[in-house]
Enzyme design. Structure first.
Site, PDB file in Angstrom:
ATOM      1  N   ASP A 127      50.796  20.888  88.848  1.00 55.93           N
ATOM      2  CA  ASP A 127      52.075  21.547  89.157  1.00 55.93           C
ATOM      3  C   ASP A 127      52.868  20.698  90.133  1.00 55.93           C
ATOM      4  OD1 ASP A 127      51.164  23.734  87.745  1.00 55.93           O
ATOM      5  OD2 ASP A 127      50.229  24.620  89.531  1.00 55.93           O
TER       6      ASP A 127
ATOM      7  N   ASP B 154      63.143  24.683 100.184  1.00 53.14           N
ATOM      8  CA  ASP B 154      64.523  24.831  99.693  1.00 53.14           C
ATOM      9  C   ASP B 154      64.533  25.085  98.196  1.00 53.14           C
ATOM     10  OD1 ASP B 154      66.385  24.093 101.917  1.00 53.14           O
ATOM     11  OD2 ASP B 154      65.105  22.326 101.925  1.00 53.14           O
TER      12      ASP B 154
ATOM     13  N   GLU C   5      73.819  25.541  96.851  1.00 55.61           N
ATOM     14  CA  GLU C   5      73.779  24.315  97.638  1.00 55.61           C
ATOM     15  C   GLU C   5      72.815  23.306  97.025  1.00 55.61           C
ATOM     16  OE1 GLU C   5      71.791  23.794 101.247  1.00 55.61           O
ATOM     17  OE2 GLU C   5      73.226  22.302 101.918  1.00 55.61           O
ATOM     18  N   GLU C   6      71.788  23.822  96.376  1.00 61.29           N
ATOM     19  CA  GLU C   6      70.741  22.944  95.837  1.00 61.29           C
ATOM     20  C   GLU C   6      71.079  22.342  94.482  1.00 61.29           C
ATOM     21  OE1 GLU C   6      68.131  21.954  97.469  1.00 61.29           O
ATOM     22  OE2 GLU C   6      68.673  23.178  99.188  1.00 61.29           O
TER      23      GLU C   6
ATOM     24  N   ASP D  78      73.730  29.663  99.591  1.00 64.31           N
ATOM     25  CA  ASP D  78      72.867  28.674 100.235  1.00 64.31           C
ATOM     26  C   ASP D  78      71.512  29.374 100.339  1.00 64.31           C
ATOM     27  OD1 ASP D  78      71.518  26.879 101.704  1.00 64.31           O
ATOM     28  OD2 ASP D  78      72.985  26.703 103.320  1.00 64.31           O
TER      29      ASP D  78
ATOM     30  N   LEU E 168      68.453  28.622 101.342  1.00 64.46           N
ATOM     31  CA  LEU E 168      67.635  28.554 102.570  1.00 64.46           C
ATOM     32  C   LEU E 168      68.345  27.684 103.598  1.00 64.46           C
ATOM     33  CD1 LEU E 168      65.037  29.946 103.334  1.00 64.46           C
ATOM     34  CD2 LEU E 168      63.830  27.825 102.906  1.00 64.46           C
ATOM     35  N   ASP E 169      69.231  28.316 104.329  1.00 65.84           N
ATOM     36  CA  ASP E 169      70.023  27.593 105.310  1.00 65.84           C
ATOM     37  C   ASP E 169      69.217  27.410 106.595  1.00 65.84           C
ATOM     38  OD1 ASP E 169      72.781  26.635 106.018  1.00 65.84           O
ATOM     39  OD2 ASP E 169      72.377  28.000 107.673  1.00 65.84           O
TER      40      ASP E 169
ATOM     41  N   GLU F 280      78.804  28.912 103.055  1.00 65.38           N
ATOM     42  CA  GLU F 280      78.464  29.034 104.478  1.00 65.38           C
ATOM     43  C   GLU F 280      79.687  29.573 105.243  1.00 65.38           C
ATOM     44  OE1 GLU F 280      75.004  25.892 105.575  1.00 65.38           O
ATOM     45  OE2 GLU F 280      76.927  24.937 105.194  1.00 65.38           O
TER      46      GLU F 280
HETATM   47  P1  AFP Z   1      69.742  22.497 107.091  1.00 68.68           P
HETATM   48  O1  AFP Z   1      69.757  23.625 106.090  1.00 68.68           O
HETATM   49  O2  AFP Z   1      69.678  21.148 106.468  1.00 68.68           O
HETATM   50  O3  AFP Z   1      68.690  22.695 108.145  1.00 68.68           O
HETATM   51  O4  AFP Z   1      71.168  22.526 107.821  1.00 68.68           O
HETATM   52  C1  AFP Z   1      71.488  23.659 108.576  1.00 68.68           C
HETATM   53  C2  AFP Z   1      72.960  23.696 108.791  1.00 68.68           C
HETATM   54  O5  AFP Z   1      73.658  23.569 107.593  1.00 68.68           O
HETATM   55  C3  AFP Z   1      73.399  24.969 109.530  1.00 68.68           C
HETATM   56  O6  AFP Z   1      72.561  26.067 109.282  1.00 68.68           O
HETATM   57  C4  AFP Z   1      73.420  24.585 110.989  1.00 68.68           C
HETATM   58  O7  AFP Z   1      74.362  25.303 111.726  1.00 68.68           O
HETATM   59  C5  AFP Z   1      73.746  23.111 110.947  1.00 68.68           C
HETATM   60  O8  AFP Z   1      73.326  22.640 109.656  1.00 68.68           O
HETATM   61  C6  AFP Z   1      73.032  22.343 112.011  1.00 68.68           C
HETATM   62  O9  AFP Z   1      73.381  21.006 111.903  1.00 68.68           O
HETATM   63  P2  AFP Z   1      72.986  19.950 113.050  1.00 68.68           P
HETATM   64  O10 AFP Z   1      71.502  19.726 112.924  1.00 68.68           O
HETATM   65  O11 AFP Z   1      73.778  18.721 112.696  1.00 68.68           O
HETATM   66  O12 AFP Z   1      73.358  20.510 114.379  1.00 68.68           O
END
Ligand code: AFP
Length: 347
Positions: free
Chosen positions: A67, A73, A96-97, A122, A124-125, A294
């Site tokens: 697998d 993500d 987003e993905e 998004d 898994l933000d 977002e």
């Molecule tokens: P990830 O999903 O790649 O962790 O990014 C998170 C994000 O999009 C958002 O949730 C945050 O506010 C921002 O990025 C943080 O970005 P920095 O690491 O540049 O501060």
């Protein structure tokens, strides 16, 4: 809708005459996705996929059963696409993905129309922080596709899916923290965001607040939330705005809180007050955060919670930005009016 139609709708045969019920089905199925993501995150071992490769091989590798090993993500994305599609109410997904939008095929039944709604998500933000166990989340917005777009054959273009914020029907985020919470808002006037909490045993979401607004001004904390490490790339107005916040001392100075996961930083801002910013980089003129899945949903929630959501010190409302690309980036300033005014230098 009668009972038999309701039962039938579970299998995707949604009654065309009942859009509200379709939105309900879509949202309920998305909530199943949130519950599933929450359970997976709680299993913990996924947190350590990178630091303990012997426990869990790196994403993109193949495990002993043949697998594919997927990053969180991708797991969250696959789950959300599964649940959103399952409802039968969705005609297209922007994630987003996925570089390209996912457009449902025209069915041979249901009057030859694809599902009614467009979901931008998004899944898994904040996931780049996941190893150290900070709260992450799913952010989404839902629009209704026009009849023409629902019938458009064979597919829809990216441009067809660029919908303005004023047409969002529902926006929300689910935060996977010490508890799993869901916050949703609609653009209807005077309708505050709703806040739900999930019971991890039953996976049920219980409404805990129908009026999830910023606290009254006197109780709003003075907190600013920004990645100060990017200071060198801020433009002068941002620099001056943050300097004003840091210089403030009466009756108390601002505290800095920055998780680096937008759902966490915005959730805290809604609960305690303050200001969250992700400004544009002065070289590119662009921010980091994505407009459709977002900035738009969080701006809609912040405004519904009596807050302010602008794209920068010039005061442009995020919800007035006209999208030109599905993965468009924009700068973001969200928070209580007092704090945003101080940042902007407004009297
Ligand atoms: P990830 O999903 O790649 O962790 O990014 C998170 C994000 O999009 C958002 O949730 C945050 O506010 C921002 O990025 C943080 O970005 P920095 O690491 O540049 O501060």
């Amino acid at each position: 809708m009668n009972l038999i139609e309701r039962i039938g709708s579970v299998f995707g045969f949604l009654n065309e005459d009942d859009p509200e019920y379709q939105l309900e089905c879509l949202t309920k199925d998305m909530m199943r996705g949130f519950a599933e993501i929450s359970s997976i995150l709680r299993k913990g071992v996924y947190h350590h996929a990178d630091s303990h490769p012997h426990l869990h091989p790196h994403p993109g590798t193949v495990n002993s059963s043949g697998d594919d090993q997927k990053s969180l993500d991708i797991i969250a994305n696959d789950l959300m696409i599964k649940w959103i599609s399952w409802s039968g109410a969705c005609g297209a997904i922007i994630s987003e993905e996925n570089e390209e939008p996912i457009v449902m095929e025209l069915p041979s039944t249901s009057n030859g129309k694809r599902g009614r709604y467009l979901v931008a998500i998004d899944p898994l933000d904040g996931s780049s922080n996941i190893e150290c166990n900070v709260a992450v989340g799913t952010i989404f917005a839902i629009w209704e596709l026009s009849e023409e777009k629902r019938r458009s054959s064979p597919t829809l273009t990216k441009e067809d899916l660029l919908m303005p914020a004023k047409e969002i029907l529902l926006a929300g985020y689910c935060i996977y923290g010490t508890s799993t919470e869901l916050v949703m808002a609609t653009p209807f006037e005077n309708q505050a965001p709703y806040r739900y909490i999930m019971d991890p045993d039953t996976k049920r979401f219980t409404l805990i607040d129908k009026n999830f607004c910023l606290p009254p001004l006197v109780s709003q904390k003075r907190i600013y939330s920004i990645n100060e490490g990017n200071h060198a790339s801020w433009d002068d107005q941002t620099d001056e705005g943050i300097a004003r916040i840091k210089a403030h001392s009466d009756p108390s100075p601002y505290s800095l809180r920055y998780v680096g996961s937008m759902v966490s930083d915005v959730h805290r801002t809604l609960l305690y007050g303050g200001i969250f910013l992700y400004p544009a980089d002065k070289k590119t003129g662009k921010g980091k955060l994505r407009l459709l899945y977002e900035a738009f949903p969080m701006a809609l929630i912040m405004e519904a919670a009596n807050g302010v959501a602008i794209a920068g010190p010039d005061g442009m409302r995020i919800l007035d930005i006209v999208p030109t690309e599905i993965h468009q980036k924009c700068s973001v300033v969200l928070g209580g009016k007092r704090d945003v005014d101080l940042f902007c230098g407004s009297p």
